[in-house]
Design a protein around this motif. Structure first.
Motif, short mmCIF file in Angstrom:
data_model
loop_
_atom_site.label_atom_id
_atom_site.label_comp_id
_atom_site.label_asym_id
_atom_site.label_seq_id
_atom_site.Cartn_x
_atom_site.Cartn_y
_atom_site.Cartn_z
N SER A 37 7.82 -7.77 -15.90
CA SER A 37 7.89 -7.00 -14.66
C SER A 37 9.33 -6.93 -14.20
O SER A 37 10.13 -7.84 -14.42
CB SER A 37 7.03 -7.63 -13.57
N SER A 38 9.66 -5.85 -13.55
CA SER A 38 11.01 -5.70 -13.04
C SER A 38 11.13 -6.38 -11.68
O SER A 38 10.14 -6.70 -11.04
CB SER A 38 11.36 -4.22 -12.92
N SER A 39 12.32 -6.57 -11.22
CA SER A 39 12.55 -7.26 -9.95
C SER A 39 12.18 -6.37 -8.76
O SER A 39 11.96 -6.87 -7.66
CB SER A 39 14.00 -7.71 -9.84
N SER A 40 12.09 -5.08 -8.97
CA SER A 40 11.80 -4.18 -7.85
C SER A 40 10.31 -4.07 -7.56
O SER A 40 9.92 -3.46 -6.57
CB SER A 40 12.37 -2.79 -8.14
N SER A 41 9.45 -4.62 -8.42
CA SER A 41 8.01 -4.48 -8.20
C SER A 41 7.55 -5.22 -6.96
O SER A 41 6.62 -4.81 -6.30
CB SER A 41 7.24 -4.97 -9.42
N GLY A 42 8.19 -6.32 -6.61
CA GLY A 42 7.83 -7.06 -5.42
C GLY A 42 8.35 -6.42 -4.15
O GLY A 42 7.91 -6.76 -3.05
N VAL A 43 9.28 -5.51 -4.27
CA VAL A 43 9.89 -4.87 -3.11
C VAL A 43 9.23 -3.54 -2.79
O VAL A 43 9.29 -3.06 -1.66
CB VAL A 43 11.40 -4.66 -3.38
N LEU A 44 8.55 -2.97 -3.77
CA LEU A 44 7.99 -1.63 -3.63
C LEU A 44 6.92 -1.54 -2.54
O LEU A 44 6.94 -0.62 -1.71
CB LEU A 44 7.42 -1.16 -4.97
N VAL A 45 5.99 -2.48 -2.50
CA VAL A 45 4.89 -2.43 -1.54
C VAL A 45 5.40 -2.58 -0.10
O VAL A 45 5.00 -1.79 0.77
CB VAL A 45 3.83 -3.50 -1.88
N PRO A 46 6.28 -3.54 0.21
CA PRO A 46 6.78 -3.60 1.59
C PRO A 46 7.57 -2.36 2.01
O PRO A 46 7.50 -1.93 3.17
CB PRO A 46 7.69 -4.83 1.60
N LEU A 47 8.31 -1.76 1.07
CA LEU A 47 9.05 -0.55 1.42
C LEU A 47 8.10 0.62 1.71
O LEU A 47 8.35 1.40 2.64
CB LEU A 47 10.01 -0.17 0.29
N LEU A 48 7.03 0.73 0.93
CA LEU A 48 6.05 1.78 1.22
C LEU A 48 5.37 1.55 2.55
O LEU A 48 5.14 2.50 3.31
CB LEU A 48 5.01 1.84 0.10
N LEU A 49 5.04 0.31 2.85
CA LEU A 49 4.43 -0.02 4.14
C LEU A 49 5.38 0.30 5.29
O LEU A 49 4.96 0.86 6.31
CB LEU A 49 4.04 -1.50 4.17
N LEU A 50 6.64 -0.01 5.13
CA LEU A 50 7.64 0.30 6.15
C LEU A 50 7.77 1.81 6.35
O LEU A 50 7.89 2.29 7.49
CB LEU A 50 8.99 -0.30 5.76
N ALA A 51 7.72 2.57 5.27
CA ALA A 51 7.81 4.03 5.37
C ALA A 51 6.60 4.60 6.10
O ALA A 51 6.75 5.52 6.92
CB ALA A 51 7.93 4.64 3.98
N VAL A 52 5.41 4.06 5.85
CA VAL A 52 4.21 4.54 6.53
C VAL A 52 4.27 4.24 8.02
O VAL A 52 3.94 5.08 8.85
CB VAL A 52 2.94 3.93 5.88
N VAL A 53 4.74 3.03 8.37
CA VAL A 53 4.85 2.67 9.79
C VAL A 53 5.90 3.52 10.48
O VAL A 53 5.70 3.99 11.60
CB VAL A 53 5.17 1.17 9.92
N ALA A 54 7.01 3.77 9.81
CA ALA A 54 8.07 4.60 10.40
C ALA A 54 7.57 6.04 10.59
O ALA A 54 7.88 6.67 11.61
CB ALA A 54 9.30 4.59 9.49
N ALA A 55 6.79 6.55 9.66
CA ALA A 55 6.25 7.91 9.81
C ALA A 55 5.26 7.97 10.97
O ALA A 55 5.20 8.95 11.70
CB ALA A 55 5.59 8.34 8.51
N ALA A 56 4.47 6.90 11.15
CA ALA A 56 3.50 6.87 12.25
C ALA A 56 4.21 6.81 13.59
O ALA A 56 3.79 7.46 14.56
CB ALA A 56 2.56 5.68 12.08
N VAL A 57 5.29 6.05 13.66
CA VAL A 57 6.05 5.95 14.93
C VAL A 57 6.76 7.27 15.22
O VAL A 57 6.82 7.71 16.37
CB VAL A 57 7.05 4.77 14.85
N ALA A 58 7.28 7.92 14.20
CA ALA A 58 8.02 9.17 14.38
C ALA A 58 7.08 10.31 14.79
O ALA A 58 7.50 11.24 15.49
CB ALA A 58 8.76 9.55 13.10
N SER A 59 5.82 10.25 14.40
CA SER A 59 4.90 11.33 14.73
C SER A 59 4.43 11.28 16.20
O SER A 59 3.95 12.27 16.71
CB SER A 59 3.68 11.29 13.80
N ASP A 60 4.58 10.16 16.87
CA ASP A 60 4.15 10.05 18.27
C ASP A 60 5.13 10.63 19.22
O ASP A 60 6.17 10.84 19.31
CB ASP A 60 3.90 8.59 18.64
#
Length: 60
Positions: A37-60
């Motif tokens: 596994s690459s080193s970025s596999s552990g970082v991918l899920v938190p970054l996607l979660l952060l992007a979803v939360v940021a999109a939800a905050v920006a839409s309000d």
């Protein structure tokens, strides 16, 4: 209801009667599986979660 309790008790008693045997136990060596596994596999899920939360905050 009494038949159900009796059936459960008999099943429990029967399963413990067949649980052991007089044969020698077979001990198998553990199998070690290394995953490539690459080193970025552990970082991918938190970054996607952060992007979803940021999109939800920006839409309000």
């Amino acid at each position: 209801m009494k038949k159900l309790v009796l059936a459960a008790a008999l099943t429990a008693a029967a399963s413990t009667a067949y649980a052991g045997s007089l044969a020698e136990p077979i001990v198998e060596a553990p199998v070690i599986v290394e995953e490539a596994s690459s080193s970025s596999s552990g970082v991918l899920v938190p970054l996607l979660l952060l992007a979803v939360v940021a999109a939800a905050v920006a839409s309000d």
